[in-house]
Write a protein that holds these residues in place. Structure first.
Motif, PDB file in Angstrom:
ATOM      1  N   GLU A   4       1.040 -44.571  77.782  1.00 42.95           N
ATOM      2  CA  GLU A   4       1.243 -43.940  76.491  1.00 42.95           C
ATOM      3  C   GLU A   4       0.052 -43.041  76.184  1.00 42.95           C
ATOM      4  N   ARG A   5       0.331 -41.884  75.650  1.00 43.58           N
ATOM      5  CA  ARG A   5      -0.738 -40.948  75.322  1.00 43.58           C
ATOM      6  C   ARG A   5      -1.799 -41.631  74.465  1.00 43.58           C
ATOM      7  N   GLY A   6      -3.070 -41.412  74.846  1.00 39.78           N
ATOM      8  CA  GLY A   6      -4.178 -41.943  74.064  1.00 39.78           C
ATOM      9  C   GLY A   6      -4.478 -43.404  74.287  1.00 39.78           C
ATOM     10  N   SER A   7      -3.790 -44.065  75.215  1.00 42.76           N
ATOM     11  CA  SER A   7      -3.999 -45.503  75.412  1.00 42.76           C
ATOM     12  C   SER A   7      -4.910 -45.811  76.586  1.00 42.76           C
ATOM     13  N   GLN A   8      -5.059 -44.853  77.503  1.00 38.60           N
ATOM     14  CA  GLN A   8      -5.924 -45.056  78.656  1.00 38.60           C
ATOM     15  C   GLN A   8      -6.773 -43.816  78.907  1.00 38.60           C
ATOM     16  N   ARG A   9      -7.996 -44.054  79.344  1.00 43.23           N
ATOM     17  CA  ARG A   9      -8.855 -42.967  79.819  1.00 43.23           C
ATOM     18  C   ARG A   9      -8.879 -43.046  81.332  1.00 43.23           C
ATOM     19  N   CYS A  10      -8.446 -41.983  81.960  1.00 43.83           N
ATOM     20  CA  CYS A  10      -8.489 -41.886  83.415  1.00 43.83           C
ATOM     21  C   CYS A  10      -9.227 -40.601  83.760  1.00 43.83           C
ATOM     22  N   TYR A  11     -10.470 -40.755  84.191  1.00 44.92           N
ATOM     23  CA  TYR A  11     -11.297 -39.586  84.517  1.00 44.92           C
ATOM     24  C   TYR A  11     -10.579 -38.770  85.581  1.00 44.92           C
ATOM     25  N   SER A  12     -10.404 -37.466  85.328  1.00 38.83           N
ATOM     26  CA  SER A  12      -9.464 -36.706  86.149  1.00 38.83           C
ATOM     27  C   SER A  12      -9.800 -35.228  86.194  1.00 38.83           C
ATOM     28  N   ASN A  13      -9.960 -34.694  87.396  1.00 38.84           N
ATOM     29  CA  ASN A  13     -10.098 -33.251  87.545  1.00 38.84           C
ATOM     30  C   ASN A  13      -8.816 -32.503  87.162  1.00 38.84           C
ATOM     31  N   PRO A  14      -7.631 -32.992  87.532  1.00 39.26           N
ATOM     32  CA  PRO A  14      -6.415 -32.304  87.072  1.00 39.26           C
ATOM     33  C   PRO A  14      -6.310 -32.235  85.548  1.00 39.26           C
ATOM     34  N   SER A  15      -6.675 -33.299  84.848  1.00 37.12           N
ATOM     35  CA  SER A  15      -6.598 -33.304  83.389  1.00 37.12           C
ATOM     36  C   SER A  15      -7.558 -32.284  82.792  1.00 37.12           C
ATOM     37  N   LEU A  16      -8.816 -32.321  83.229  1.00 33.55           N
ATOM     38  CA  LEU A  16      -9.812 -31.397  82.702  1.00 33.55           C
ATOM     39  C   LEU A  16      -9.519 -29.967  83.143  1.00 33.55           C
ATOM     40  N   GLY A  17      -8.995 -29.832  84.350  1.00 30.51           N
ATOM     41  CA  GLY A  17      -8.657 -28.504  84.837  1.00 30.51           C
ATOM     42  C   GLY A  17      -7.562 -27.857  84.020  1.00 30.51           C
ATOM     43  N   LEU A  18      -6.524 -28.623  83.704  1.00 32.12           N
ATOM     44  CA  LEU A  18      -5.451 -28.096  82.870  1.00 32.12           C
ATOM     45  C   LEU A  18      -5.980 -27.754  81.479  1.00 32.12           C
ATOM     46  N   PHE A  19      -6.845 -28.566  80.952  1.00 31.78           N
ATOM     47  CA  PHE A  19      -7.516 -28.331  79.666  1.00 31.78           C
ATOM     48  C   PHE A  19      -8.156 -26.938  79.634  1.00 31.78           C
ATOM     49  N   GLY A  20      -8.926 -26.609  80.668  1.00 31.88           N
ATOM     50  CA  GLY A  20      -9.553 -25.296  80.725  1.00 31.88           C
ATOM     51  C   GLY A  20      -8.559 -24.181  80.971  1.00 31.88           C
ATOM     52  N   ASP A  21      -7.590 -24.422  81.823  1.00 30.07           N
ATOM     53  CA  ASP A  21      -6.577 -23.414  82.124  1.00 30.07           C
ATOM     54  C   ASP A  21      -5.810 -23.013  80.867  1.00 30.07           C
TER      55      ASP A  21
END
Length: 373
Positions: A154-171
Motif C-alpha cells: 500500500e502506498r506510504g506503508s513501506q520504504r524500499c530504497y530504490s533507484n527506479p523510484s528516485l529516478g522516476l521522481f527526477g524524470d
C-alpha cells in the motif's frame, strides 16, 4: 601508501593543527584497511572551510588528490535530484502531491502511476526494487517496466530504497518543465547553486581532474550509463564544490529565494522509519544522535530490505537540531556527506574506491564529535 600532505585552509593555526590531527587519525587507518588509493575530506565549521587531501587520484599517473579532484558520488546525487524537484515545486512547475501519471501520461492506469511525486522521492510509492532488472536498458524498456509493475504494498506503508523510484521522481520533474532532466540540472540547477565543477558529464576541460576509480579487485573503473543513471547516481563533483553544497544546506543562499525554499523542502520530514526520518534525498536523525542509530540507518539492511514506515502528516519542516546525511557509491567510488544545521558544521568524505558505509559513518562521527570539545 604514500599520502599527500593534508591542506587546511582559512583556519587559525592551532585549530588547523588540532583538526588535521583528528582527520588524519580517522582517515589514514581507514585508507590502509580498505586499500583506498585517494581521499578528499572537507569540513565546515561555523563559517570556515577546511580541506584535507590524501593519496592518489590516479595510481598509474601519480596524480595527487586535491580539493578540486572530481569524484563520483553515487547516490549522494539523489540530494541534487531532490533539489531540482523541490525547485520546480517552489516555482509552480510541479506539484509534489500530484500522481506520477500527471507528468507521464503513459503511466495512466498503471499501479505506479497513482503514486505521488513526493512518495516516489521518499521511496514509498511502492516497494520498487533497488535496481532495474538487467533486461531494462533503454527508455522504452524503462517505461514498459513501470507500466507493467504489479503493486506490492500500500502506498506510504513501506520504504524500499530504490533507484527506479528516485529516478522516476527526477524524470517527472524534467517532464513537468518540458525539458530533459539533464538539461534542467546542468543549465539551471547547478549554476543557481553556485557549483562550477559539478557535472553529470565531465567536460573535456575538467577531465584531467576526474579521479580514477578502483573496483574490489583494484582494477580501474568508472561509472557507466544505465536507466535513470543521471537522476540516481550520476553526479561527479569535488570536495570544494560539495562542501559549498553543504554550506547551502546550513545557510541557504539569500539571493535566490527558490533555492532557499527548495533546500527547506528537501530537509523536511515525510516518512518515519525507526530513528530516521526520510526527507527528499536527505535522511535525518534528531540531534544529538548516537553512533549506533547512524550505523543502523546507513546499514546494508536499510538499502536492501523493506522497512515499515508511516507518512508524517502534515510534513515536518526542516529541523536545525538534526543530523542530516547521505551515503553514495559506484563500483569505483564511495562518498558520505553529513551536516548539523544547529551546530553549523558539516563534512564531506570522498574516496576513489567503494568501501563499507559503516567505516564512512564512523570516521565522520569521530571527526565532527571531536569538534564539540
Amino acid at each position: 601508501m604514500l599520502l599527500a600532505l593534508a591542506a587546511v585552509l582559512a583556519a587559525p593555526p592551532l585549530l588547523a593543527a588540532d583538526l588535521q590531527s583528528e582527520v588524519d587519525a580517522a582517515i589514514e587507518p581507514l585508507m590502509r584497511e580498505h586499500g583506498i588509493a585517494g581521499m578528499a575530506v572537507a569540513v565546515y565549521d561555523n563559517g570556515q572551510a577546511h580541506y584535507f587531501n590524501y593519496g592518489w587520484a590516479s595510481k598509474r599517473d601519480k596524480v595527487a588528490v586535491t580539493r578540486d579532484t572530481l569524484f563520483e558520488v553515487g547516490s549522494v546525487s539523489k540530494t541534487f535530484t531532490a533539489t531540482l524537484v523541490a525547485m520546480a515545486s517552489v516555482e509552480g512547475k510541479l506539484d509534489l502531491d500530484a500522481p506520477a501519471s500527471q507528468y507521464q501520461p503513459a503511466l495512466a492506469g498503471s499501479a505506479i502511476g497513482s503514486a505521488t511525486v513526493r512518495e516516489l522521492g521518499a521511496y514509498s510509492g511502492d516497494c520498487l526494487p533497488l535496481q532495474f532488472p538487467d533486461t531494462v536498458q533503454t527508455p522504452e524498456q524503462t517505461l514498459a517496466f513501470f507500466q507493467h509493475w504489479q503493486r506490492r504494498s500500500e502506498r506510504g506503508s513501506q520504504r524500499c530504497y530504490s533507484n527506479p523510484s528516485l529516478g522516476l521522481f527526477g524524470d517527472l520533474a524534467g517532464r513537468a518543465q518540458q525539458q530533459p532532466f539533464a538539461q534542467v540540472m546542468t543549465e539551471n540547477v547547478l549554476p543557481r547553486l553556485g557549483l562550477q565543477h559539478t557535472w553529470l558529464e565531465v567536460p573535456a576541460n575538467d577531465r584531467g581532474l576526474y579521479a580514477q576509480g578502483y573496483d574490489a579487485d583494484n582494477k580501474p573503473v568508472r561509472v557507466g550509463p544505465g536507466p535513470y543513471a543521471e537522476q540516481a547516481y550520476g553526479i561527479k563533483t569535488s570536495a570544494s564544490d560539495l562542501l559549498h553544497f553543504v554550506q547551502l544546506q546550513l545557510q541557504p543562499a539569500p539571493r535566490d529565494a527558490a533555492v532557499r525554499q527548495a533546500i527547506a523542502i528537501t530537509q523536511g520530514g515525510y516518512f518515519e522509519v525507526g530513528a530516521m526520518t526520510q526527507g527528499l534525498g536527505w535522511e535525518r536523525y534528531p540531534y544529538p544522535v548516537s553512533l549506533e542509530n547512524l550505523l543502523v540507518g546507513n546499514s546494508a539492511a536499510m538499502i536492501r530490505e523493506p522497512q515499515a514506515t508511516r507518512p508524517i502528516t502534515p510534513a515536518l519542516p526542516a529541523e536545525p537540531a538534526a543530523w542530516y546525511n547521505k551515503t553514495g557509491a559506484t563500483n569505483g567510488f564511495g562518498a558520505y556527506v553529513a551536516f548539523v544545521p544547529a551546530r553549523q558544521v558539516g563534512i564531506v568524505i570522498l574516496a576513489n574506491r567503494n568501501y563499507p558505509n559503516e567505516a564512512r559513518v564512523r570516521a565522520a562521527y569521530r571527526i565532527l564529535s571531536s569538534m564539540e570539545q
